[in-house]
Design an enzyme around this catalytic site. Structure first.
Site, PDB file in Angstrom:
ATOM      1  N   GLN A  45       0.841  -1.193   0.000  1.00  0.00           N
ATOM      2  CA  GLN A  45       0.000   0.000   0.000  1.00  0.00           C
ATOM      3  C   GLN A  45       0.874   1.240   0.000  1.00  0.00           C
ATOM      4  OE1 GLN A  45      -3.297   0.119   2.791  1.00  0.00           O
ATOM      5  NE2 GLN A  45      -2.969   2.286   3.150  1.00  0.00           N
ATOM      6  N   ARG A  57       0.737  13.689  14.265  1.00  0.00           N
ATOM      7  CA  ARG A  57       0.065  12.427  13.943  1.00  0.00           C
ATOM      8  C   ARG A  57       0.821  11.288  14.622  1.00  0.00           C
ATOM      9  NH1 ARG A  57      -3.516  12.801   9.290  1.00  0.00           N
ATOM     10  NH2 ARG A  57      -3.282  14.831   8.286  1.00  0.00           N
ATOM     11  N   HIS A  60       1.513   5.763  15.828  1.00  0.00           N
ATOM     12  CA  HIS A  60       0.736   4.691  15.220  1.00  0.00           C
ATOM     13  C   HIS A  60       1.567   3.416  15.106  1.00  0.00           C
ATOM     14  CE1 HIS A  60      -1.545   8.199  13.190  1.00  0.00           C
ATOM     15  NE2 HIS A  60      -2.160   7.845  14.301  1.00  0.00           N
ATOM     16  N   LYS A  70       7.034   0.555   7.468  1.00  0.00           N
ATOM     17  CA  LYS A  70       6.752   1.770   6.706  1.00  0.00           C
ATOM     18  C   LYS A  70       8.056   2.372   6.182  1.00  0.00           C
ATOM     19  CE  LYS A  70       2.774   2.964   9.550  1.00  0.00           C
ATOM     20  NZ  LYS A  70       2.258   3.833  10.601  1.00  0.00           N
ATOM     21  N   HIS A 117       5.293   5.047  15.046  1.00  0.00           N
ATOM     22  CA  HIS A 117       5.661   6.154  14.153  1.00  0.00           C
ATOM     23  C   HIS A 117       4.760   7.357  14.408  1.00  0.00           C
ATOM     24  CE1 HIS A 117       5.307   8.346  10.209  1.00  0.00           C
ATOM     25  NE2 HIS A 117       6.588   8.428  10.480  1.00  0.00           N
ATOM     26  N   TYR A 130       3.849   7.454   2.400  1.00  0.00           N
ATOM     27  CA  TYR A 130       4.082   6.224   3.143  1.00  0.00           C
ATOM     28  C   TYR A 130       4.023   5.056   2.160  1.00  0.00           C
ATOM     29  CZ  TYR A 130       1.800   9.008   6.897  1.00  0.00           C
ATOM     30  OH  TYR A 130       1.405   9.973   7.775  1.00  0.00           O
ATOM     31  N   GLU A 141      -4.847  -1.945  13.889  1.00  0.00           N
ATOM     32  CA  GLU A 141      -4.139  -0.664  14.023  1.00  0.00           C
ATOM     33  C   GLU A 141      -4.385  -0.064  15.401  1.00  0.00           C
ATOM     34  OE1 GLU A 141      -2.250   0.524  11.471  1.00  0.00           O
ATOM     35  OE2 GLU A 141      -2.813  -1.180  10.220  1.00  0.00           O
ATOM     36  N   ARG A 165      -9.050  10.739  17.391  1.00  0.00           N
ATOM     37  CA  ARG A 165      -8.537   9.398  17.727  1.00  0.00           C
ATOM     38  C   ARG A 165      -7.186   9.493  18.424  1.00  0.00           C
ATOM     39  NH1 ARG A 165      -5.343   5.576  14.139  1.00  0.00           N
ATOM     40  NH2 ARG A 165      -5.378   3.600  15.246  1.00  0.00           N
ATOM     41  N   ASP A 166      -6.266  10.290  17.864  1.00  0.00           N
ATOM     42  CA  ASP A 166      -4.938  10.405  18.460  1.00  0.00           C
ATOM     43  C   ASP A 166      -5.005  11.095  19.820  1.00  0.00           C
ATOM     44  OD1 ASP A 166      -4.027   9.192  16.170  1.00  0.00           O
ATOM     45  OD2 ASP A 166      -2.850  10.893  15.450  1.00  0.00           O
TER      46      ASP A 166
END
Length: 195
Positions: A45, A57, A60, A70, A117, A130, A141, A165-166
């Protein structure tokens, strides 16, 4: 190419060929990454994120196995990119290392499965590319709070902007207590580094 202080992370600095017309560089070379790491890095991906100045961000990560390695680079603007060792049992557990990624130097980071990350946008707009070893799978995740005082990441902004979310993510200690964090031994076995 140089390894970071956290096992399983490398900085890749390409040769930029610049002249009056502009510049050219190789963004991704799987053969050179295999020489560096001792294993293949297949891309399943590719993703792009755009962030405004001050956006943070992460941190993760994905369940291991399969995890999600990644290869990240900043294709527009600049970011402070951070790798966090969240692998329980690792000799560097809870430590982090930051590298500036920007569209001038064109460096990239390769981050193996099991590491966390995060990044902070340093310019009015920053675009991150990415290349990932696995596709996004929401149930696998996870996120650790990037502003966790116990991690002590030195974000270069006064008031970081996070996604809902973060912002609601557990601290490293809470994520560990919930059993969300990858194991150092399992991650090493998965990446072929176990002795």
């Amino acid at each position: 190419m140089r390894p970071l202080d956290l096992e399983g992370a490398w900085e890749i600095v390409p040769k930029v060929h610049a002249d009056a017309r502009g510049a050219f560089l190789e963004v991704y070379r799987p053969d050179r990454l295999a020489e560096l790491t001792g294993r293949r890095f297949d891309i399943l991906q590719g993703s792009l994120s755009r962030s405004a100045r001050g956006v943070v961000r992460g941190v993760h990560f994905a369940d291991v196995p399969p995890g999600q390695a990644k290869y990240v680079t900043c294709v527009q603007g600049a970011v402070l990119d951070v790798v966090v060792d969240i692998r329980t049992g690792s000799p560097t557990y809870g430590r982090w290392q930051a590298v500036r990624l920007d569209d001038t130097r064109c460096a990239a980071l390769l981050i193996e499965e099991g590491l966390g990350h995060a990044f902070c946008a340093l310019t009015d707009s920053a675009s991150m590319l990415y290349l990932c070893s696995e596709t996004y799978a929401p149930r696998r995740e996870h996120v650790v709070q990037a502003l966790d005082p116990a991690l002590g990441i030195a974000w270069p902004v006064g008031e970081p902007v996070q996604s809902p979310r973060d912002a609601a993510a557990p601290t490293l200690a809470e994520a560990r207590a919930e059993g969300l964090l990858p194991s150092y031994d399992v991650a090493r076995k998965h990446t072929g580094r176990a002795r």
